[in-house]
Design an enzyme around this catalytic site. Structure first.
Site, PDB file in Angstrom:
ATOM      1  N   THR A  15      -0.856 -50.885  -6.835  1.00  0.00           N
ATOM      2  CA  THR A  15      -0.285 -51.995  -6.883  1.00  0.00           C
ATOM      3  C   THR A  15      -0.728 -52.915  -5.476  1.00  0.00           C
ATOM      4  OG1 THR A  15       1.485 -51.054  -7.807  1.00  0.00           O
ATOM      5  CG2 THR A  15       2.430 -53.322  -6.975  1.00  0.00           C
ATOM      6  N   TRP A  35      -4.012 -54.031  -6.604  1.00  0.00           N
ATOM      7  CA  TRP A  35      -4.271 -55.141  -7.483  1.00  0.00           C
ATOM      8  C   TRP A  35      -4.069 -56.430  -6.934  1.00  0.00           C
ATOM      9  CZ3 TRP A  35      -0.878 -59.062  -9.117  1.00  0.00           C
ATOM     10  CH2 TRP A  35      -1.180 -59.510 -10.096  1.00  0.00           C
ATOM     11  N   HIS A  36      -3.255 -56.531  -5.822  1.00  0.00           N
ATOM     12  CA  HIS A  36      -3.073 -57.734  -5.133  1.00  0.00           C
ATOM     13  C   HIS A  36      -4.167 -58.351  -4.548  1.00  0.00           C
ATOM     14  CE1 HIS A  36       1.159 -57.246  -6.068  1.00  0.00           C
ATOM     15  NE2 HIS A  36       1.481 -58.386  -5.997  1.00  0.00           N
ATOM     16  N   GLY A  37      -5.272 -57.495  -4.079  1.00  0.00           N
ATOM     17  CA  GLY A  37      -6.487 -58.126  -3.035  1.00  0.00           C
ATOM     18  C   GLY A  37      -7.336 -57.007  -2.618  1.00  0.00           C
ATOM     19  N   PHE A  46      -5.286 -63.825  -6.122  1.00  0.00           N
ATOM     20  CA  PHE A  46      -5.017 -62.443  -6.704  1.00  0.00           C
ATOM     21  C   PHE A  46      -5.576 -62.541  -7.910  1.00  0.00           C
ATOM     22  CE2 PHE A  46      -1.107 -63.060  -3.851  1.00  0.00           C
ATOM     23  CZ  PHE A  46      -1.793 -62.732  -2.893  1.00  0.00           C
TER      24      PHE A  46
END
Length: 474
Positions: free
Chosen positions: A317, A320-322, A474
């Site tokens: 997770t 996934w954001h960066g 993102f």
């Protein structure tokens, strides 16, 4: 192009609605696909091909998976794996290749050149959508889409293309071919959009200025109270920025006949971190739950497997954001907190006063936002040291008092807007007021309210240039 722009509000959206509703019903998917491609091409014309490739790839894979799912399961599984590998491969190449190269160079002392590719906007969102389609076809939860135009329109649909919510195929499969229009739904869509635009433009942008000013200060000059005020400002900014965009997406969806899932449900009123993440970015959380956490065994295979699964899910997770270590640390931080809560901390907290539970939640979340916002995690650690008094920085100064005073009204509005207090007041009032008269009065008030928000937001956009959208990166 962003929703909170005059170009979108006065040119793109009216023209798209006009073209859509004057077209025959059989042509509306093509029209919506075309306007969505124009919307995406406004900023990144080259990457249209990448998005269409993702849609076409999963269209073919869906047909193959369905063909062999019952008769030759092995072939269906191979097709599913192929779909996942292609989708993840595209995401890894464009989003994480340079991150991998940088770390290889640092670890092994190599000098591999960076690709320096611009990140395709919305890649993380539409990749998860296309993957969910193939997986759901394999699971037998949906039938494959026979029309490549309809599937491409689902993937490229502009209201939720840039920043979600992550709309699963099965949620709108029926609406791809059988959308109904009525004035009540269209008006509801306008209302949702107006609220979202107000959240973004009037609330997120204004409190974002405060965070921007505090963040730009030298750490040696930053006071303890200013550091807390700054991260509180960022917490409000990212919430109203992202939830505002999600509300606008829901509103636009309703204008075109779609019903997208809610992505936020007053997360800051939660009393535990576990509850917070059931209310924040709901579409992402449920995606990881259904397509990763549960297939790994969820919480039904013993506590050690549960902890392992939590760390895998939350590490991914964060990633996934960066493509940065701070996001991974941020994800693992919440994985650890949730693991602790599931191990028994939640039961202990149940005996606490609700106010104490809420204070615990806010403290944990604010620390998490520090880890999130600073891509250089060492800067984040330095900021946390100031917040908790582990430096020689002053407690407060005149600048802090000025910032607090000039933003006090805005902060009160933000606190109220982040809670369902107005809904609670409305429901309570229904007991004491004639229902028919009450509904008429409320409808009239809301009509003025939505129009006022829309007008104020437009006025802000005319005068101001500070209009970032945080989740673009993102």
């Amino acid at each position: 192009m962003v929703f909170s722009s005059l170009t979108f509000l006065f040119f793109f959206l009216p023209l798209s609605l006009l073209l859509y509703y004057v077209s025959p019903k059989k042509m509306r998917n093509i029209v919506l696909l075309c306007v969505s491609l124009v919307f995406y091409a406004w900023g990144e014309p080259v990457y249209i091909l990448l998005m269409l490739f993702s849609a076409f790839t999963d269209y073919i894979h869906g047909l193959v998976i369905y063909k062999y799912r019952n008769k030759q399961p092995l072939k269906a599984k191979v097709a599913l794996i192929s779909s996942i590998v292609i989708n993840i491969g595209i995401l890894m190449f464009f989003k994480y290749a340079d991150f991998l190269v940088i770390n290889l160079n640092q670890f092994f002392g190599t000098e591999i050149a960076l690709l320096s590719l611009p990140l395709p906007i919305g890649l993380s969102f539409y990749t998860f959508q296309t993957m969910s389609y193939s997986i759901d076809v394999y699971r037998g939860q949906v039938l494959p889409q026979k029309s490549p135009i309809a599937l491409a329109m689902y993937v490229c649909l502009f209201p939720q293309l840039i920043a979600g919510p992550i709309v699963r195929y099965k949620s709108i499969a029926n609406e791809l071919h059988h959308r109904t229009w009525n004035s009540a739904q269209f008006v509801e869509g306008i209302n949702y959009f107006s609220i979202g635009l107000g959240k973004k433009v009037l609330l997120a942008n204004n409190i974002g200025l405060l965070w921007s000013n505090i963040q730009s200060q030298q750490t040696s000059e930053l006071t303890v109270f200013a550091a807390w005020l700054g991260i509180i400002a960022f917490a409000f900014q990212i919430y109203f920025d992202f939830s505002g965009y999600s509300d606008m997406a829901m509103g636009l969806g309703k204008m075109f006949g779609f019903n997208f899932p809610r992505n936020f449900h007053y997360p800051y009123i939660a009393r535990s971190v576990t509850e917070f993440w059931r209310r924040w970015h709901i579409s992402l959380g449920t995606w990881f739950r259904d397509y990763l956490y549960i297939p790994l065994g969820g919480s039904k295979s013993g506590k050690y497997i549960t902890i392992r699964n939590l760390f895998i899910v939350w590490g991914l997770t964060g990633l996934w954001h960066g493509a940065s270590w701070n996001f991974i640390i941020w994800g693992l931080y919440f994985g650890l907190i949730i693991a602790i809560e599931k191990a028994g901390w939640l039961k202990i907290m149940e005996r606490w006063n609700p106010i104490l539970q809420h204070m615990y939640l806010i403290l944990i979340i604010l620390v998490g936002w520090v880890l999130f916002v600073f891509e250089d995690y060492m800067q984040g650690i330095a900021y946390l040291k100031i917040m908790f008094g582990f430096t020689s920085n002053h407690l407060m100064d005149a600048q802090f008092l000025y910032d607090l005073y000039t933003h006090s009204i805005l902060l009160v509005i933000l606190i109220i807007a982040a809670t369902p207090v107005m809904i609670t007041i409305r429901k309570s009032s229904e007991k004491w007021i004639n229902k028919r008269a009450f509904n008429f009065t409320i409808t009239a008030i809301l009509l003025v309210y939505y129009q006022l928000i829309l007008l104020l937001s437009i006025a802000y956009l005319v005068d101001e240039s500070f209009n970032p959208f945080l989740y673009f990166r993102f």
